[in-house]
Design a protein around this motif. Structure first.
Motif, PDB file in Angstrom:
ATOM      1  N   LEU A 131       0.856  -1.187   0.000  1.00 52.54           N
ATOM      2  CA  LEU A 131       0.000   0.000   0.000  1.00 52.54           C
ATOM      3  C   LEU A 131       0.894   1.239   0.000  1.00 52.54           C
ATOM      4  O   LEU A 131       1.895   1.288   0.704  1.00 52.54           O
ATOM      5  CB  LEU A 131      -0.908   0.004   1.227  1.00 52.54           C
ATOM      6  N   PRO A 132       0.564   2.258  -0.787  1.00 47.21           N
ATOM      7  CA  PRO A 132       1.440   3.435  -0.904  1.00 47.21           C
ATOM      8  C   PRO A 132       1.513   4.234   0.392  1.00 47.21           C
ATOM      9  O   PRO A 132       0.634   4.161   1.254  1.00 47.21           O
ATOM     10  CB  PRO A 132       0.784   4.253  -2.020  1.00 47.21           C
ATOM     11  N   THR A 133       2.572   5.021   0.497  1.00 47.37           N
ATOM     12  CA  THR A 133       2.765   5.858   1.689  1.00 47.37           C
ATOM     13  C   THR A 133       1.612   6.829   1.877  1.00 47.37           C
ATOM     14  O   THR A 133       1.191   7.101   3.008  1.00 47.37           O
ATOM     15  CB  THR A 133       4.086   6.636   1.573  1.00 47.37           C
ATOM     16  N   SER A 134       1.088   7.352   0.770  1.00 43.64           N
ATOM     17  CA  SER A 134      -0.028   8.291   0.869  1.00 43.64           C
ATOM     18  C   SER A 134      -1.249   7.644   1.519  1.00 43.64           C
ATOM     19  O   SER A 134      -2.008   8.312   2.236  1.00 43.64           O
ATOM     20  CB  SER A 134      -0.393   8.823  -0.518  1.00 43.64           C
ATOM     21  N   PHE A 135      -1.439   6.347   1.280  1.00 39.04           N
ATOM     22  CA  PHE A 135      -2.562   5.650   1.904  1.00 39.04           C
ATOM     23  C   PHE A 135      -2.432   5.675   3.420  1.00 39.04           C
ATOM     24  O   PHE A 135      -3.390   5.988   4.139  1.00 39.04           O
ATOM     25  CB  PHE A 135      -2.624   4.200   1.410  1.00 39.04           C
TER      26      PHE A 135
ATOM     27  N   THR B 168      -7.350  10.159   8.872  1.00 32.31           N
ATOM     28  CA  THR B 168      -8.758   9.756   8.909  1.00 32.31           C
ATOM     29  C   THR B 168      -9.129   9.190  10.264  1.00 32.31           C
ATOM     30  O   THR B 168     -10.174   9.528  10.838  1.00 32.31           O
ATOM     31  CB  THR B 168      -9.036   8.706   7.818  1.00 32.31           C
ATOM     32  N   SER B 169      -8.277   8.306  10.796  1.00 31.19           N
ATOM     33  CA  SER B 169      -8.567   7.666  12.079  1.00 31.19           C
ATOM     34  C   SER B 169      -8.594   8.687  13.208  1.00 31.19           C
ATOM     35  O   SER B 169      -9.464   8.639  14.084  1.00 31.19           O
ATOM     36  CB  SER B 169      -7.523   6.589  12.370  1.00 31.19           C
ATOM     37  N   LEU B 170      -7.640   9.614  13.185  1.00 30.99           N
ATOM     38  CA  LEU B 170      -7.604  10.647  14.213  1.00 30.99           C
ATOM     39  C   LEU B 170      -8.875  11.490  14.179  1.00 30.99           C
ATOM     40  O   LEU B 170      -9.520  11.724  15.212  1.00 30.99           O
ATOM     41  CB  LEU B 170      -6.370  11.532  14.011  1.00 30.99           C
ATOM     42  N   PHE B 171      -9.265  11.934  12.984  1.00 33.38           N
ATOM     43  CA  PHE B 171     -10.469  12.751  12.865  1.00 33.38           C
ATOM     44  C   PHE B 171     -11.721  11.947  13.178  1.00 33.38           C
ATOM     45  O   PHE B 171     -12.686  12.479  13.738  1.00 33.38           O
ATOM     46  CB  PHE B 171     -10.563  13.354  11.457  1.00 33.38           C
ATOM     47  N   ALA B 172     -11.724  10.647  12.812  1.00 34.09           N
ATOM     48  CA  ALA B 172     -12.888   9.807  13.096  1.00 34.09           C
ATOM     49  C   ALA B 172     -13.099   9.656  14.593  1.00 34.09           C
ATOM     50  O   ALA B 172     -14.233   9.744  15.086  1.00 34.09           O
ATOM     51  CB  ALA B 172     -12.717   8.435  12.443  1.00 34.09           C
ATOM     52  N   VAL B 173     -12.007   9.435  15.323  1.00 33.31           N
ATOM     53  CA  VAL B 173     -12.113   9.281  16.778  1.00 33.31           C
ATOM     54  C   VAL B 173     -12.597  10.582  17.409  1.00 33.31           C
ATOM     55  O   VAL B 173     -13.522  10.588  18.238  1.00 33.31           O
ATOM     56  CB  VAL B 173     -10.764   8.856  17.380  1.00 33.31           C
ATOM     57  N   LEU B 174     -11.990  11.699  17.033  1.00 27.50           N
ATOM     58  CA  LEU B 174     -12.401  12.982  17.590  1.00 27.50           C
ATOM     59  C   LEU B 174     -13.868  13.278  17.269  1.00 27.50           C
ATOM     60  O   LEU B 174     -14.642  13.697  18.144  1.00 27.50           O
ATOM     61  CB  LEU B 174     -11.511  14.102  17.043  1.00 27.50           C
TER      62      LEU B 174
ATOM     63  N   LYS C 207     -11.618   9.417   1.587  1.00 23.66           N
ATOM     64  CA  LYS C 207     -11.743   9.226   0.144  1.00 23.66           C
ATOM     65  C   LYS C 207     -10.374   9.159  -0.520  1.00 23.66           C
ATOM     66  O   LYS C 207     -10.159   8.358  -1.438  1.00 23.66           O
ATOM     67  CB  LYS C 207     -12.580  10.352  -0.465  1.00 23.66           C
ATOM     68  N   LYS C 208      -9.443  10.000  -0.061  1.00 22.00           N
ATOM     69  CA  LYS C 208      -8.093   9.955  -0.619  1.00 22.00           C
ATOM     70  C   LYS C 208      -7.463   8.582  -0.386  1.00 22.00           C
ATOM     71  O   LYS C 208      -6.736   8.070  -1.249  1.00 22.00           O
ATOM     72  CB  LYS C 208      -7.235  11.055   0.007  1.00 22.00           C
ATOM     73  N   ALA C 209      -7.740   7.977   0.763  1.00 18.64           N
ATOM     74  CA  ALA C 209      -7.222   6.636   1.043  1.00 18.64           C
ATOM     75  C   ALA C 209      -7.913   5.588   0.174  1.00 18.64           C
ATOM     76  O   ALA C 209      -7.267   4.653  -0.331  1.00 18.64           O
ATOM     77  CB  ALA C 209      -7.400   6.299   2.520  1.00 18.64           C
ATOM     78  N   ILE C 210      -9.224   5.718  -0.014  1.00 20.68           N
ATOM     79  CA  ILE C 210      -9.970   4.762  -0.840  1.00 20.68           C
ATOM     80  C   ILE C 210      -9.465   4.775  -2.277  1.00 20.68           C
ATOM     81  O   ILE C 210      -9.373   3.725  -2.923  1.00 20.68           O
ATOM     82  CB  ILE C 210     -11.480   5.097  -0.795  1.00 20.68           C
TER      83      ILE C 210
ATOM     84  N   THR D 280      -9.026   0.084  -1.728  1.00 24.37           N
ATOM     85  CA  THR D 280     -10.412  -0.308  -1.996  1.00 24.37           C
ATOM     86  C   THR D 280     -11.280   0.145  -0.825  1.00 24.37           C
ATOM     87  O   THR D 280     -10.760   0.396   0.270  1.00 24.37           O
ATOM     88  CB  THR D 280     -10.557  -1.833  -2.147  1.00 24.37           C
ATOM     89  N   PRO D 281     -12.603   0.224  -1.018  1.00 26.05           N
ATOM     90  CA  PRO D 281     -13.466   0.608   0.111  1.00 26.05           C
ATOM     91  C   PRO D 281     -13.329  -0.321   1.321  1.00 26.05           C
ATOM     92  O   PRO D 281     -13.365   0.151   2.462  1.00 26.05           O
ATOM     93  CB  PRO D 281     -14.873   0.539  -0.488  1.00 26.05           C
ATOM     94  N   PHE D 282     -13.158  -1.642   1.091  1.00 26.62           N
ATOM     95  CA  PHE D 282     -13.079  -2.559   2.221  1.00 26.62           C
ATOM     96  C   PHE D 282     -11.748  -2.446   2.959  1.00 26.62           C
ATOM     97  O   PHE D 282     -11.706  -2.490   4.196  1.00 26.62           O
ATOM     98  CB  PHE D 282     -13.297  -4.005   1.781  1.00 26.62           C
ATOM     99  N   ILE D 283     -10.651  -2.329   2.218  1.00 24.55           N
ATOM    100  CA  ILE D 283      -9.348  -2.158   2.871  1.00 24.55           C
ATOM    101  C   ILE D 283      -9.350  -0.883   3.706  1.00 24.55           C
ATOM    102  O   ILE D 283      -8.881  -0.871   4.853  1.00 24.55           O
ATOM    103  CB  ILE D 283      -8.219  -2.119   1.827  1.00 24.55           C
ATOM    104  N   ALA D 284      -9.878   0.194   3.143  1.00 25.84           N
ATOM    105  CA  ALA D 284      -9.952   1.448   3.894  1.00 25.84           C
ATOM    106  C   ALA D 284     -10.846   1.300   5.118  1.00 25.84           C
ATOM    107  O   ALA D 284     -10.553   1.863   6.183  1.00 25.84           O
ATOM    108  CB  ALA D 284     -10.462   2.574   2.991  1.00 25.84           C
TER     109      ALA D 284
END
Length: 295
Positions: A64-68, A75-81, A175-178, A182-186
């Protein structure tokens, strides 16, 4: 759009707008039973991570690329907050006051999408977003509950506004990660990384109470399992929709969940102002149709 594309996206939107209000109900019920909002959030992410590992052993962990990874960490940080602030707001606030605020998430998402994803909306798309915002506001806001400076001063409203901003940012980075996976990996890494972030937060703040919190949560396991199922459905279908349309449009369509709340409120609680709410519902349906067909 191809028919299969339309049907899959429409089904994902439909599931999402039903699952999200149910998740909010479960969250509010659990926090009213003395379960800490942070612990509820962490336990939900943890169980969803285990479910992904058991249900999909062929998950991709390498190449998986570094950008992912960068986008998933943000994403995880913002999702938790966003989740913690949302649950805290639901714990101390009135849903009839907090509900209208969510209509502005699509505006934040639209602006962030333009800046970070170069998703330039068409004029018809903007019209559709505006109609959805206006319609959702008409549906859930009484005159005395409309946003004003006095309302914004309420702690629950401030928490809800913070949750809205973090949630919209979460959608953009997700979305940038997807786009690089893929949607499931993200979805899997959204659950797993969010669990790690929450676990660290729990360790710093409520580590001395985790046993009592776990006992309380276990005594309401049906509510908790329902919450996990609804959060999982909400997020996975959100991933599918985000992979197929601009962030601002997706967040606007998700406002249709207000219609579910209207139906449940009228059927089970005989809530008033039905004519006004039906008018708002018609406006929202018109906005959704414009986005789907012309946006």
């Amino acid at each position: 759009m191809e028919p299969v594309f339309m049907s899959l996206t429409s089904l994902a939107v439909l599931i999402r707008i039903v699952a999200n209000p149910l998740a909010n109900v479960f969250q509010k019920q659990l926090t009213h039973r003395a379960v800490d909002p942070l612990f509820v959030t962490g336990a939900t992410f943890g169980l969803l991570t285990v479910a992904c590992l058991l249900g999909w052993p062929q998950l991709r962990f390498i190449d998986l690329p570094t950008s992912f990874w960068l986008n998933m960490v943000l994403t995880s940080l913002f999702a938790v907050l966003g989740n913690v602030f949302l649950v805290r707001a639901l714990r101390i606030g009135d849903l009839s006051v907090l509900g209208p605020i969510n209509a502005y998430k699509s505006v934040v998402g639209l602006l962030l999408g333009v800046v970070m994803l170069h998703e330039i909306p068409r004029w018809w798309g903007i019209v559709g977003v505006v109609l959805l915002i206006v319609g959702s506001y008409v549906v859930v806001a009484n005159r005395q509950e409309r946003l004003s400076w006095a309302v914004v001063q309420q702690p629950a409203v401030r928490l809800r506004l913070l949750a809205l901003v973090f949630s919209a940012a979460d959608g953009v980075f997700l979305k940038k990660a997807i786009l690089t996976s893929t949607p499931f990996i993200a979805f899997f890494y959204w659950c797993g990384l969010s669990f790690l972030v929450t676990l660290g937060w729990i360790t710093l703040t409520i580590r001395h109470n985790w046993r009592s919190q776990l006992t309380t949560l276990a005594s309401h396991k049906r509510l908790f399992l329902g919450l996990c199922a609804m959060v999982g459905l909400t997020q996975f279908t959100s991933n599918l929709v985000l992979s197929r349309m601009p962030v601002g449009y997706a967040l606007a369509l998700f406002q249709l969940s207000a219609l579910v709340s209207v139906g449940l409120g009228y059927h089970f609680f005989q809530e008033r102002h039905l004519v006004r709410k039906l008018l708002g519902a018609l406006i929202m349906v018109g906005g959704a149709a414009i986005i789907t067909l012309l946006g």
